[in-house]
Scaffold this active site. Structure first.
Site, short mmCIF file in Angstrom:
data_model
loop_
_atom_site.label_atom_id
_atom_site.label_comp_id
_atom_site.label_asym_id
_atom_site.label_seq_id
_atom_site.Cartn_x
_atom_site.Cartn_y
_atom_site.Cartn_z
N THR A 115 11.40 12.50 39.08
CA THR A 115 11.72 13.47 38.01
C THR A 115 11.48 13.38 36.52
OG1 THR A 115 13.53 14.05 39.44
CG2 THR A 115 13.87 14.59 37.40
N GLY A 168 17.64 5.92 39.77
CA GLY A 168 18.70 4.80 39.66
C GLY A 168 18.11 3.60 39.66
N GLU A 189 17.84 14.83 43.84
CA GLU A 189 17.22 15.24 44.97
C GLU A 189 16.90 16.83 45.35
OE1 GLU A 189 14.96 13.24 46.46
OE2 GLU A 189 15.91 11.88 45.01
#
Lengths: 472, 192
Positions: free
Chosen positions: A147, A186, A429
């Site tokens: 992303t 993350g 997601e």
């Protein structure tokens, strides 16, 4: 034990252990799970000197890293003792056990949920030999950056470029704009030293679309960012403040040709591009995560309804009949309505998660044999199931919180952290509406196929039978 | 086809809703294209309906899977547990039928009387499940350390645990917080 709760247990009409065994998949599985929980919890990693709620953002991260490291150390020990592989990661870190220790998320989650699975799914055998052992041992810590600040679910729109230079046999990774900075992964901020980066591949002046690359971000000794790597943390969020989400930019960073994950598409030394059998194969990691997610949110829902139901048995409120004591709030039908649907939803989604996990494994096996027929169906189903299960989980947690009145608002109830975790899953997601629209593309095609009298795949076969005679 | 107020009938109804919504989306896209709109614009204009259709498809899938997988599971369980598991399936299916009454009215032959029966069925199920509510959540077998909640611990000592947690607040470490001397007292005395 509270007498009201004990009375409820005494009046139960079925054998609770029998249901526990059924949920776990057998008495032996229950025993194994309990043994694992006992083993993990006795390490004391979950115990906090100061309640983490009262820590600063920075302290929360530092505590999360400490816990995650001890947890991984323990998993490593388990693997050596029991000679097991990936399943230990899954069993200890996934579901409720992992989230009990790292309640606001773990900075190492993506290492095992995305970094290692991507290497397993998209790296060549030679690349796997090079990286997977080191990743399993945690000699390196990885994450997965896809992303971008300006580009989410629509991954064909990613801007980060990987341009092949045949003279040096290297790729040059570059972030041409602010919007091309990777955003959210993350562990990316201050934890990982390696990363799978998804970028637009250019070779011989031509763009070949997005491809995955493994990139070293930080020095393995000093942990300093390598030249040309701009990396940092994205800041405090509604929840998941232990996950260390980061941003990442590249200023013409050079990586060897062998760092492109080449199980599917390839770039030869001279810069010749060899196409993958299907462009959809790049989406494998995302599908894996979506499938795993459905199971994860079931754990949160199970926790939420457990808390709310026990509380509802203990809590008394109001006096509907004069001269009678305050009833348990569980006796109110509105309360039963809130709780019972939550319990049923856990079972419904748990069975759906098991079904799609099975389908995922079958389709992955078929892919390895070169058969891609059911890939679009899996993609469509994983998209909508991800969307519906995360949305339903967020609603369930919130409904359970409300069913506990003001006490549910306390952090000590665990609802706020849980809500932060499940509601994050509504957007990561793939944001849920976008997910539903991806499924819709498949459904529209299926409708047109049915209209043309063509056979449909099993999960949409009903369209042909029930729509006969209607709107065709 | 006539409406059946059974679990199978409702699941079939959800499949009709899903197929009906997808069909309506396709018809709308085609209608918009006939007015000269591009496919992409027609898709965008229809996207609210498309997302709804997708949700309906997923609901039909979950209901079907829950029902069929439970049917498989209950073959090997005791009659007492079988009863409870089937009550849960019924509850879930009826709940969603009531949540999507509008869709069912639009795409199936469900009647108002059927809906009234569904509502009564739902309320009866809540009553039946009431006695087993705690047992059902105990069966998730989540240890207190994992649950990490003052409200939901196995022993039900809710109020004691809430008080224990309250005492952990850093503000309770001293009887008077320094902000009293720095701000509150001067403010109250008009000296701030």
């Amino acid at each position: 034990v509270n007498p009201d709760l004990q009375r409820e247990r005494d009046n139960c009409t079925f054998n609770v252990t029998e249901l526990t065994n059924l949920i776990d998949g057998g008495a032996q599985k229950t025993e194994e799970r309990r043994k694992r929980e006992e083993m993990v919890l006795k390490e004391g990693i979950h115990l906090d000197e100061v309640p983490s709620e009262y820590l600063s953002h920075k302290e929360k991260y530092e505590l999360a890293v400490k816990k995650a490291c001890y947890l991984f150390k323990m998993i490593r020990r388990l693997q050596e003792e029991e000679n097991t592989g990936m399943e230990n990661y899954q069993e200890v870190l996934g579901g409720s056990l992992g989230s009990a220790i790292l309640r606001d998320g773990s900075p190492l989650t993506l290492h095992y949920v995305m970094f290692i699975p991507t290497l397993m799914g998209q790296a060549t055998v030679e690349q796997q030999v090079l990286w997977i052992g080191r990743a399993f041992n945690c000699d390196i810590i990885g994450t997965y950056a896809q992303t971008e600040l300006g580009h989410g679910t629509f991954i064909r729109g990613l801007e980060t470029t990987a341009t092949y230079d045949p003279d040096t046999k290297e790729f040059v990774l570059h972030s041409p704009t602010l919007t091309s900075y990777k955003w959210w992964p993350g562990g990316l901020a201050h934890t990982a030293n390696y990363c799978i980066v998804v970028a637009q591949l250019y070779t011989k002046g031509q763009c070949h679309g997005i491809h995955p690359f493994i990139v070293q971000l930080r020095d393995e000794e000093t942990h300093m960012p390598l030249p040309g790597i701009k990396v940092g943390e994205i800041g405090a969020k509604l929840g998941m403040n232990g996950t260390n989400n980061g941003f990442l930019g590249f200023d013409k960073v050079r990586i060897p040709r062998e760092h492109m994950l080449m199980k599917n598409a390839k770039v030869l030394e001279d810069g010749t591009y060899v196409r993958a059998p299907s462009s959809k194969l790049t989406y494998g990691t995302m599908m894996f995560v979506r499938v795993v997610l459905v199971n994860d949110v079931c754990s949160y829902m199970a926790k939420a309804v457990t808390i709310a139901t026990r509380y509802s048995a203990v809590r008394h409120q109001s006096q509907p009949k004069p001269d009678e004591p305050e009833p348990q709030i569980l006796d109110y039908v509105t309360q039963q309505h809130k709780l019972a649907i939550g319990i049923a939803t856990v079972h419904a989604l748990r069975l759906s998660a098991a079904w799609i996990w099975n389908m995922y494994n079958n389709v992955t096996a078929e892919l390895d044999a070169g058969d891609m027929e059911r890939l679009p169906e899996l993609h469509a189903l994983s998209c909508c199931l991800k969307a519906i299960s995360t949305a339903d989980a967020a609603e369930t947690v919130e409904r359970c919180r409300l069913s506990c009145g003001g006490h549910g608002y306390m952090l000590a109830s665990s609802f706020p952290l849980m809500y932060g975790m499940v509601t994050a899953a509504c957007t990561y997601e793939g944001e849920n509406t976008v997910m539903l629209l991806q499924t819709a593309r498949y459904l529209v095609k299926a409708w047109q196929q049915a209209k043309g009298g063509n056979p449909l795949t099993p999960t949409v076969a009903y369209i042909a039978s029930v729509s006969a005679g209607r709107r065709s | 086809p006539p409406w059946e107020n059974t679990v199978e009938g409702i699941i079939h109804g959800f499949q009709q809703v899903s197929a009906g919504k997808i069909g309506a989306c396709v018809a709308n896209i085609e209608k918009r294209q006939r007015t000269g709109m591009s496919y992409e614009d027609a898709w965008n204009m229809t996207s609210v309906q498309l997302a709804n259709a997708s949700e309906a498809h997923c609901r039909a899938f979950i209901l079907t899977t829950y029902f069929t997988e439970t049917e498989n599971q209950i073959k090997s369980v005791s009659p007492a547990l079988r009863t409870v598991l089937l009550q849960l399936v019924d509850l879930y299916v009826v709940y969603w039928a009531l949540q999507r009454v509008g869709d069912l009215l639009r795409f199936t032959s469900i009647s108002e009387r059927d809906i009234e029966q569904l509502q009564s069925w739902y309320e009866e199920l809540l009553l039946k499940l009431r006695v087993n509510a705690v047992g059902l959540v105990d069966a998730f077998d989540i240890r207190d350390e994992i649950l990490h909640s003052a409200l939901g611990a196995y022993d039900g000592r809710v109020y004691e645990r809430l008080m224990e947690e309250a005492l952990k607040s850093p503000l309770n470490a001293e009887p008077v917080n320094e902000s009293f001397h720095k701000y509150l007292k001067p403010f109250m005395q008009g000296k701030l």
